[in-house]
Design an enzyme around this catalytic site. Structure first.
Site, PDB file in Angstrom:
ATOM      1  N   ASP A 168       0.856  -1.174   0.000  1.00 41.64           N
ATOM      2  CA  ASP A 168       0.000   0.000   0.000  1.00 41.64           C
ATOM      3  C   ASP A 168       0.900   1.233   0.000  1.00 41.64           C
ATOM      4  O   ASP A 168       1.870   1.281   0.758  1.00 41.64           O
ATOM      5  CB  ASP A 168      -0.840  -0.010   1.288  1.00 41.64           C
ATOM      6  CG  ASP A 168      -2.289   0.318   1.036  1.00 41.64           C
ATOM      7  OD1 ASP A 168      -2.545   1.419   0.517  1.00 41.64           O
ATOM      8  OD2 ASP A 168      -3.158  -0.507   1.366  1.00 41.64           O
TER       9      ASP A 168
ATOM     10  N   ASP B 299      -3.218   4.573  -2.311  1.00 43.94           N
ATOM     11  CA  ASP B 299      -4.291   5.016  -1.418  1.00 43.94           C
ATOM     12  C   ASP B 299      -4.745   6.428  -1.777  1.00 43.94           C
ATOM     13  O   ASP B 299      -3.914   7.316  -1.996  1.00 43.94           O
ATOM     14  CB  ASP B 299      -3.767   5.012   0.027  1.00 43.94           C
ATOM     15  CG  ASP B 299      -4.849   5.335   1.030  1.00 43.94           C
ATOM     16  OD1 ASP B 299      -5.807   4.549   1.137  1.00 43.94           O
ATOM     17  OD2 ASP B 299      -4.748   6.385   1.701  1.00 43.94           O
TER      18      ASP B 299
ATOM     19  N   GLU C  98      -6.789   3.506  -5.834  1.00 42.51           N
ATOM     20  CA  GLU C  98      -8.030   3.393  -5.075  1.00 42.51           C
ATOM     21  C   GLU C  98      -8.985   4.464  -5.579  1.00 42.51           C
ATOM     22  O   GLU C  98      -8.816   5.637  -5.300  1.00 42.51           O
ATOM     23  CB  GLU C  98      -7.770   3.595  -3.587  1.00 42.51           C
ATOM     24  CG  GLU C  98      -9.021   3.340  -2.765  1.00 42.51           C
ATOM     25  CD  GLU C  98      -9.090   4.152  -1.491  1.00 42.51           C
ATOM     26  OE1 GLU C  98      -9.958   3.843  -0.679  1.00 42.51           O
ATOM     27  OE2 GLU C  98      -8.290   5.087  -1.307  1.00 42.51           O
TER      28      GLU C  98
ATOM     29  N   HIS D 164     -10.848  -3.823   3.690  1.00 42.40           N
ATOM     30  CA  HIS D 164     -10.715  -3.378   5.081  1.00 42.40           C
ATOM     31  C   HIS D 164     -11.563  -2.144   5.396  1.00 42.40           C
ATOM     32  O   HIS D 164     -11.617  -1.728   6.554  1.00 42.40           O
ATOM     33  CB  HIS D 164      -9.242  -3.091   5.364  1.00 42.40           C
ATOM     34  CG  HIS D 164      -8.741  -1.938   4.546  1.00 42.40           C
ATOM     35  ND1 HIS D 164      -8.612  -2.019   3.173  1.00 42.40           N
ATOM     36  CD2 HIS D 164      -8.395  -0.678   4.884  1.00 42.40           C
ATOM     37  CE1 HIS D 164      -8.189  -0.856   2.715  1.00 42.40           C
ATOM     38  NE2 HIS D 164      -8.047  -0.026   3.727  1.00 42.40           N
ATOM     39  N   ASP D 165     -12.178  -1.526   4.392  1.00 43.78           N
ATOM     40  CA  ASP D 165     -13.059  -0.369   4.628  1.00 43.78           C
ATOM     41  C   ASP D 165     -14.532  -0.755   4.554  1.00 43.78           C
ATOM     42  O   ASP D 165     -15.404   0.106   4.666  1.00 43.78           O
ATOM     43  CB  ASP D 165     -12.819   0.710   3.560  1.00 43.78           C
ATOM     44  CG  ASP D 165     -11.465   1.361   3.687  1.00 43.78           C
ATOM     45  OD1 ASP D 165     -10.912   1.393   4.806  1.00 43.78           O
ATOM     46  OD2 ASP D 165     -10.955   1.842   2.657  1.00 43.78           O
TER      47      ASP D 165
END
Ligand code: TEU
Ligand code: CA
Length: 549
Positions: A101, A197, A251, A325-326
Site C-alpha cells: 500500500d 491510497d 483506489e 478493510h473499509d
C-alpha cells in the site's frame, strides 16, 4: 480473440491481507509479518497469484497504518525489515507476488517531515503541507473541520482524513521527489507494485473555495480529480513506474467511467488499473443525510456494475471487490447468514470471479466470514466507527438503533481476526487479540472448511481454477441480461471462441430464470447446486455455462 493487451496483473487474482488481523506469530495479540510468512502455503493453496499487503510502515496507528510516520521502516509490532525481506523472498519462491500500500496523499503528523513543517513558517519543509491563515468550510472524512490550527505557525493545515493525517503538498516538486525516492526504495527491494491510497486526491483546487455544506455543517473537500491530478501521475509514471514491471492500482478513479479513463488508459501512461466502490454503496446505511434503511436494490446494483464493466472496456483495466478493510462482510450485505450461508457465499464468489477485471479477495471472504455483533463502545477500534458513534449519539439516536447501524457499517467488521480453527482466539493468537474475535469462529474457520468438501472455501478454490482455465472469463466482454429482474443477476462474457453465461439468484426464495436459447445444452463449468439448471433457480443458486461459438 480480444484486443486487450495481456498482463500478469490482469490475469492474476489478488488476495488482500490486513496484517494486523491475519496471524499473530509471537502472542502479543497483533498479527505480523512472520504470521503472513507462516501462512503463505495457505494463501498459495487458494490459487491466487498476488498478495496486497495493507500498510506495514511505521505508524502511530491513528488510522491503523494509513498514517505513516516513516515510509522506509516496518512498524515494530509487525516485525522487522528482515522479516519483510524474508516475506518477499519466500513469496516469490512460491510464485506469489507482493503489492504494498502506498499512502502518500497524506503522512502522519508524527512524520519528521510534518514536525519540521509545523515548527515555523520558514523552515526548509515549510511548504511540504497545505498551510493557510484561515480555514475554509471543508469537513474531514473522519469528522470535524478539515483544518487544524498550529500555534507555532499561527496557521492551519489541511487534513482531508483525520487531523493526524496532514495532506502532503503535491504541488511542491521536492515532495514529489521524496515520494518517488520512497517508491524506488521499495522497488529495489523487489516488491511487485503498489496500491495507491486515495490517489484521486493528490491534486487540490488551490483556490480553497467553500463548498456547499451537508448535514454535518461542513462542505466536502474539493479535491477529487483535482486540476493537476493527471500531470502528477504522468510525471510519476515517467520518473518511476515506467522503470518497473509493476501492478499499479489506484483506489478509486473518477465518478464515472469516462472521468476514470485517463487514470488507466494505456496511452496516457498513468496507472495500470483502478478499483471503484459505487456498487458497495447500494443499500448501505449512512448517517450523513439521515439514516437510509431503504434496503438492497438489485437492479440498481446491476446497473452500476454494468455501467463500469461496459464503460471501461477498451479504455483501461479495472479491479473488482466485494469486501476490503473499509467495508463490511459481503455475505451480510448481499447473501444470507442463516440457512443459506453456504449457498450465498458460493454465489458471491461466482459473481466476483466472473466479472471482467482483476478480482480482489479479502482475507476471510473465502470462508464466508460474517459481521461482528457489536453492542458496546469498548468493542470499537476504528476511528471512523468511533466518529459515527459520536455523531449518531449527538443526533439522539437510541442505542439499539446506533448499534444496528454500526453492525452494518463499521469498518471493524472486516478487521476482526482471521478464523483459522475452533481453538482459543480462533487460532489467530495465543495472546489477547487487539480486537475481539468474531464468535462465529466455532463454525466458520479454515480447519473446519478444509475438512468439508462442500465448503465455501473449497468452492472458491474450484471457481478460481475455472476462471484461470477460461481466458473468456478474464478478457471476454461483458453483457448484462434481464437488468430489471429483482432476483436474478445474469450476464455473459464473450470472446470470439466462447461465451459464458453466469446466473446468480440473489434471494432466499426460488426465482424463475429462462436460459437463453443458445445456451441450452451448454456445459456447466461450476455451480452451487448439484442439479442441471432448470427453469426455477433454488435460493441463491448460481452457475456458469460455457458454449462454443
Ligand atoms: O480510503 C480512502 C477513502 O476514500 C475512504 O473514503 C474509504 O472509502 C472509507 O474509509 C470507507 O469507509 C483509504 C483507505 O482504504 C482507508 O482505510 C483509510 O482510512 C483512508 O484511505 C485514509 O488513508
Ligand atoms: Ca504479533
Amino acid at each position: 480473440m480480444h484486443n486487450e493487451k495481456p498482463a500478469w496483473w490482469k490475469e492474476g487474482i489478488v488476495y488482500q491481507v490486513w496484517p494486523r488481523s491475519f496471524k499473530d506469530s509471537n502472542g502479543d495479540g497483533i498479527g505480523d509479518l512472520r504470521g503472513v510468512i507462516d501462512k503463505l502455503d495457505y494463501i498459495k493453496s487458494l490459487g491466487v497469484d498476488i498478495i496486497w499487503l495493507n500498510p506495514v510502515y511505521k505508524s502511530p496507528n491513528d488510522d491503523m497504518g494509513y498514517d505513516v510516520s516513516d515510509y522506509r521502516a516496518i512498524n515494530p509490532e509487525f516485525g522487522t525489515m528482515a522479516d519483510m525481506d524474508e516475506l518477499l523472498q519466500k513469496a516469490h519462491q512460491k510464485g506469489l507476488r507482493i503489492v504494498m500500500d502506498l499512502v502518500v496523499n497524506h503522512s502522519s503528523d508524527e512524520h519528521a517531515w510534518f514536525k519540521e513543517s509545523a515548527s515555523s513558517r520558514d523552515n526548509p519543509k515549510a511548504d511540504w503541507y497545505y498551510w493557510r491563515d484561515k480555514p475554509n468550510n471543508w469537513g474531514a472524512w473522519f469528522g470535524g473541520s478539515a483544518w487544524e490550527y498550529v500555534p507555532a505557525r499561527n496557521q492551519y493545515y489541511l487534513h482531508v482524513f483525520s487531523k493526524k493525517q496532514p495532506d502532503l503538498n503535491w504541488e511542491n516538486p521536492e515532495v514529489r521527489e521524496a515520494i518517488y525516492s520512497i517508491m524506488r526504495y521499495w522497488g529495489d527491494k523487489g516488491i511487485d507494485g503498489f496500491r495507491f491510497d486515495a490517489v484521486t486526491r493528490y491534486s487540490k483546487d488551490l483556490t480553497f473555495k467553500d463548498t456547499p455544506p451537508d448535514s454535518t455543517g461542513y462542505g466536502f473537500p474539493a479535491c477529487m480529480n483535482g486540476p493537476k491530478e493527471h500531470v502528477f501521475l504522468r510525471e510519476m509514471y515517467r520518473k518511476v513506474l515506467s522503470h518497473y514491471d509493476w501492478m499499479t492500482v489506484g483506489e478509486g478513479g473518477g465518478s464515472t467511467p469516462r472521468s476514470t479513463w485517463p487514470y488507466v488508459n494505456p496511452s496516457k501512461h498513468e496507472l495500470g488499473m483502478v478499483f471503484v466502490g459505487p456498487h458497495t454503496g447500494v443499500g448501505r446505511p449512512r448517517y450523513g443525510n439521515g439514516y437510509d434503511e431503504s434496503g438492497f436494490d438489485l437492479p440498481r446494483f446491476k446497473a452500476i456494475i454494468d455501467e463500469w464493466q461496459r464503460g471501461m472496456d477498451g479504455h483501461g483495466w479495472m479491479g473488482w471487490y466485494l469486501e476490503n478493510h473499509d467495508q463490511v462482510r459481503s455475505i451480510n450485505r448481499w447473501g444470507n447468514t442463516g440457512i443459506y450461508w453456504k449457498e450465498s457465499g458460493k454465489m458471491l464468489a461466482t459473481l466476483l470471479l466472473f466479472l471482467r477485471g482483476t478480482p480482489y479477495i479479502y482475507m476471510g471472504e473465502e470462508l464466508g466470514m460474517v459481521n461482528y455483533p457489536f453492542r458496546k463502545k469498548e468493542e470499537i477500534r476504528d476511528l471512523e466507527a468511533m466518529n459515527d458513534y459520536v455523531v449518531l449519539n449527538k443526533r439522539g439516536y437510541a442505542p439499539d438503533h446506533i448499534w444496528k447501524i454500526l453492525r452494518m457499517t463499521s469498518r471493524d467488521n472486516c478487521r476482526t481476526p482471521m478464523q483459522w480453527n475452533d481453538q482459543g482466539n480462533a487460532g489467530f493468537s495465543t495472546g489477547k487479540p487487539w480486537i475481539e474475535v468474531n464468535p462465529s469462529y466455532q463454525d466458520i474457520n479454515v480447519e473446519a472448511e478444509e475438512k468439508d468438501p462442500d465448503s465455501i472455501l473449497h468452492y472458491w478454490r474450484k471457481a478460481i481454477q475455472v476462471r484461470k482455465a477460461h481466458p473468456t472469463a478474464i478478457y471476454g466482454s461483458f453483457r448484462l441480461l434481464c437488468p430489471k429482474d429483482t432476483q436474478v443477476f445474469a450476464f455473459t462474457r464473450k470472446d470470439q471462441e466462447h461465451e459464458l453465461l453466469i446466473v446468480c439468484n440473489f434471494t432466499n426464495v426460488h426465482a424463475r430464470y429462462e436460459i437463453p436459447k443458445e445456451f441450452r445444452g451448454a456445459e456447466k463449468l461450476i455451480g452451487n447446486y448439484e442439479n442441471e439448471p432448470g427453469i426455477l433457480l433454488h435460493a441463491y443458486e448460481c452457475y456458469v455455462l460455457e458454449r462454443n461459438i
